[in-house]
Structure formats: structure tokens, C-alpha cells
Design a protein around this motif. Structure first.
Motif, PDB file in Angstrom:
ATOM      1  N   VAL A  34       0.786  -1.231   0.000  1.00  8.42           N
ATOM      2  CA  VAL A  34       0.000   0.000   0.000  1.00  8.42           C
ATOM      3  C   VAL A  34       0.818   1.282   0.000  1.00  8.42           C
ATOM      4  N   LEU A  35       1.861   1.349   0.791  1.00  2.88           N
ATOM      5  CA  LEU A  35       2.569   2.619   0.934  1.00  2.88           C
ATOM      6  C   LEU A  35       3.419   2.979  -0.275  1.00  2.88           C
ATOM      7  N   SER A  36       3.635   2.047  -1.171  1.00  7.55           N
ATOM      8  CA  SER A  36       4.425   2.377  -2.346  1.00  7.55           C
ATOM      9  C   SER A  36       3.849   1.772  -3.613  1.00  7.55           C
ATOM     10  N   PHE A  37       4.159   0.515  -3.857  1.00  9.05           N
ATOM     11  CA  PHE A  37       3.928  -0.080  -5.163  1.00  9.05           C
ATOM     12  C   PHE A  37       2.466  -0.055  -5.619  1.00  9.05           C
ATOM     13  N   THR A  38       1.551  -0.655  -4.859  1.00  9.40           N
ATOM     14  CA  THR A  38       0.181  -0.770  -5.376  1.00  9.40           C
ATOM     15  C   THR A  38      -0.516   0.582  -5.469  1.00  9.40           C
ATOM     16  N   ALA A 145     -13.580   1.752  12.519  1.00 11.23           N
ATOM     17  CA  ALA A 145     -13.292   2.554  13.710  1.00 11.23           C
ATOM     18  C   ALA A 145     -12.800   3.953  13.332  1.00 11.23           C
ATOM     19  N   GLY A 146     -12.686   4.217  12.019  1.00  4.86           N
ATOM     20  CA  GLY A 146     -12.214   5.524  11.573  1.00  4.86           C
ATOM     21  C   GLY A 146     -10.739   5.738  11.852  1.00  4.86           C
ATOM     22  N   ARG A 147      -9.974   4.645  11.917  1.00  5.19           N
ATOM     23  CA  ARG A 147      -8.561   4.750  12.286  1.00  5.19           C
ATOM     24  C   ARG A 147      -7.614   4.372  11.148  1.00  5.19           C
ATOM     25  N   LEU A 148      -8.121   4.319   9.920  1.00  9.29           N
ATOM     26  CA  LEU A 148      -7.266   3.925   8.810  1.00  9.29           C
ATOM     27  C   LEU A 148      -6.152   4.939   8.585  1.00  9.29           C
ATOM     28  N   ASP A 149      -6.494   6.215   8.524  1.00 13.28           N
ATOM     29  CA  ASP A 149      -5.490   7.259   8.312  1.00 13.28           C
ATOM     30  C   ASP A 149      -4.439   7.231   9.429  1.00 13.28           C
ATOM     31  N   GLU A 150      -4.906   7.164  10.657  1.00 17.74           N
ATOM     32  CA  GLU A 150      -3.995   7.114  11.812  1.00 17.74           C
ATOM     33  C   GLU A 150      -3.087   5.895  11.744  1.00 17.74           C
ATOM     34  N   SER A 151      -3.652   4.733  11.419  1.00 19.55           N
ATOM     35  CA  SER A 151      -2.868   3.498  11.354  1.00 19.55           C
ATOM     36  C   SER A 151      -1.816   3.559  10.259  1.00 19.55           C
ATOM     37  N   MET A 152      -2.180   4.107   9.110  1.00 14.69           N
ATOM     38  CA  MET A 152      -1.224   4.201   8.004  1.00 14.69           C
ATOM     39  C   MET A 152      -0.078   5.146   8.349  1.00 14.69           C
ATOM     40  N   HIS A 153      -0.384   6.250   8.989  1.00 10.81           N
ATOM     41  CA  HIS A 153       0.650   7.220   9.334  1.00 10.81           C
ATOM     42  C   HIS A 153       1.535   6.758  10.493  1.00 10.81           C
ATOM     43  N   CYS A 155       2.115   3.354  11.365  1.00 13.06           N
ATOM     44  CA  CYS A 155       2.771   2.053  11.213  1.00 13.06           C
ATOM     45  C   CYS A 155       4.248   2.288  10.872  1.00 13.06           C
ATOM     46  N   VAL A 156       5.073   1.266  10.994  1.00  7.49           N
ATOM     47  CA  VAL A 156       6.508   1.415  10.765  1.00  7.49           C
ATOM     48  C   VAL A 156       6.799   1.962   9.370  1.00  7.49           C
ATOM     49  N   GLY A 157       6.154   1.398   8.342  1.00  7.50           N
ATOM     50  CA  GLY A 157       6.381   1.878   6.981  1.00  7.50           C
ATOM     51  C   GLY A 157       5.961   3.320   6.801  1.00  7.50           C
ATOM     52  N   GLY A 158       4.837   3.709   7.399  1.00  8.18           N
ATOM     53  CA  GLY A 158       4.380   5.091   7.327  1.00  8.18           C
ATOM     54  C   GLY A 158       5.331   6.043   8.023  1.00  8.18           C
ATOM     55  N   ARG A 159       5.775   5.662   9.216  1.00  4.13           N
ATOM     56  CA  ARG A 159       6.731   6.516   9.948  1.00  4.13           C
ATOM     57  C   ARG A 159       8.047   6.658   9.196  1.00  4.13           C
ATOM     58  N   VAL A 170       2.122   8.820   2.110  1.00  2.66           N
ATOM     59  CA  VAL A 170       1.289   8.146   3.104  1.00  2.66           C
ATOM     60  C   VAL A 170      -0.133   8.693   3.030  1.00  2.66           C
ATOM     61  N   ASP A 171      -0.272  10.012   2.846  1.00  2.03           N
ATOM     62  CA  ASP A 171      -1.595  10.622   2.709  1.00  2.03           C
ATOM     63  C   ASP A 171      -2.369   9.993   1.544  1.00  2.03           C
ATOM     64  N   VAL A 172      -1.710   9.849   0.388  1.00  5.17           N
ATOM     65  CA  VAL A 172      -2.365   9.277  -0.794  1.00  5.17           C
ATOM     66  C   VAL A 172      -2.744   7.822  -0.523  1.00  5.17           C
ATOM     67  N   ALA A 173      -1.843   7.052   0.072  1.00  7.00           N
ATOM     68  CA  ALA A 173      -2.102   5.636   0.339  1.00  7.00           C
ATOM     69  C   ALA A 173      -3.221   5.435   1.362  1.00  7.00           C
ATOM     70  N   ALA A 174      -3.419   6.390   2.256  1.00  8.86           N
ATOM     71  CA  ALA A 174      -4.423   6.255   3.323  1.00  8.86           C
ATOM     72  C   ALA A 174      -5.824   6.690   2.894  1.00  8.86           C
TER      73      ALA A 174
END
Length: 197
Positions: A34-38, A145-153, A155-159, A170-174
Motif C-alpha cells: 500500500v505505501l508504495s507499489f500498489t 473505527a475511523g482509524r485507517l489514516d492514523e494506522s497508516m501514518h 505504522c513502521v512503513g508510514g513513519r 502516506v496521505d495518498v495511500a491512506a
């Protein structure tokens, strides 16, 4: 892979990385990086580009791009250097505004490597494997739970991407339900579902 570690009894399976992609042996595979390729593939295909995956960016990648009359994507960091010529890269955010190219080779050590393995392999019943069900349930729980954006930002890959200055990726992927395009691998390149070469 059969026996103790296989998921052959299930139509919908889940595994990790190129080895897992081979082991799953599914008739239809969905690559999720999610954070890059796809996300990059989806953005590029939505904009009208055909995307050829290539496992690594080395001398073979340029030859591969030339043989397909395609542009080789530059590295994410390379695209941000002062004075860099705007060019497609593995950055989803950058791909939303870079100059359009009809054919793009997108090297990626994860998503492209998995896709390359899947092109060379292809077995099923009618239920999710426990691994696939767990992955789907986790996504639904986080999204509901409305936490997708928070989780993506967070997570280790997001950080990692944020620390390198790529928060926009990360914004685009979330973004949830932001795309109506389904990129499908046809003759070695991703194109919108229903479109071939």
C-alpha cells in the motif's frame, strides 16, 4: 505449497512476500504493498499509464524499459533532489502530478518482485483461509473505527516514509475509496480492468 503449511483448501488465501506468493499458488492474486507499489500503480493507471513491474532498479531495468518503449521510473529520493527533472517515481503523491508517460517501468523490491513471481506461477474451494480472513477482518475493524489514516501514518512503513519527507505518499495511500480503477496485470503490464495492450 501443500501439506502442513499450505492453504490449498481455500479459494481466498493470504501470504507475505515473493516466497509466499509462490506458495499460495492462487488462480487470481492481489498484490498489496500500500505505501508504495500498489498505490503508485493505481495512481499511474488511473492517469492513463501502462505500468510494467520490474523487481529491481539495476542495469537490467533500463534494458527492460527500452525493450518495451517505456520510461524507467526514478527513485523516490532521486526525484526530490534539487534540480531534478520531473519524472515518474515510486512516489504515489509524485505520480499524481508528474508528466504523463504512456508506458512506465516501475521497479520495486517488494510489489514488483511479488508480481514478477506471480507471473510465473498459478489451484481452489470457496472460503477464506484463516490468514486471509484475519487480514480482511483487521482492515474492516480499522476502517470502521475511523482509524485507517492514523494506522497508516503510525505504522513502521508510514513513519519511515514520513521521516524521509514523504508524508504526502502516506496521505495518498491512506485515502479510503479514492479510486475507481482496478489495475490488472495483462501481458506483463498493469492496465485498467478490461483493457489490454
Amino acid at each position: 505449497m501443500t501439506g502442513l503449511f499450505g492453504q490449498d483448501a481455500y479459494a481466498v488465501r493470504f501470504d507475505w512476500g515473493p516466497v509466499g506468493a509462490t506458495a499460495v499458488g492462487a488462480e487470481v492474486s492481489v498484490v498489496v504493498d500500500v505505501l508504495s507499489f500498489t498505490t503508485s500503480v493505481t495512481v499511474a493507471v488511473e492517469r492513463g499509464m501502462r505500468v510494467f513491474p520490474f523487481a529491481w532498479k539495476d542495469s537490467r531495468a533500463q534494458e527492460f524499459a527500452q525493450s518495451r518503449d517505456a520510461v524507467l521510473a526514478v527513485g523516490r529520493l532521486e526525484a526530490t533532489r534539487p534540480g531534478a527533472v520531473p519524472a515518474p517515481s515510486l512516489s504515489p503523491a509524485q505520480l499524481t502530478s508528474c508528466p504523463l508517460v504512456p508506458r512506465l517501468v516501475l521497479p520495486s523490491p517488494n510489489g514488483s518482485s511479488i508480481t514478477t513471481v506471480l507471473q510465473d506461477s498459478r489451484s481452489t474451494d470457496d472460503v477464506f483461509s484463516p490468514e486471509a480472513r484475519s487480514a480482511a477482518d483487521l482492515f474492516v475493524a480499522v476502517a470502521d473505527a475511523g482509524r485507517l489514516d492514523e494506522s497508516m501514518h503510525n505504522c513502521v512503513g508510514g513513519r519511515e516514509l514520513i521521516a524521509k519527507g514523504f508524508v504526502a505518499d502516506v496521505d495518498v495511500a491512506a485515502e479510503l475509496d479514492a479510486s475507481t480503477t482496478v489495475p490488472v496485470l495483462v501481458d506483463g503490464a498493469f492496465a485498467p480492468i478490461g483493457q489490454g495492450e
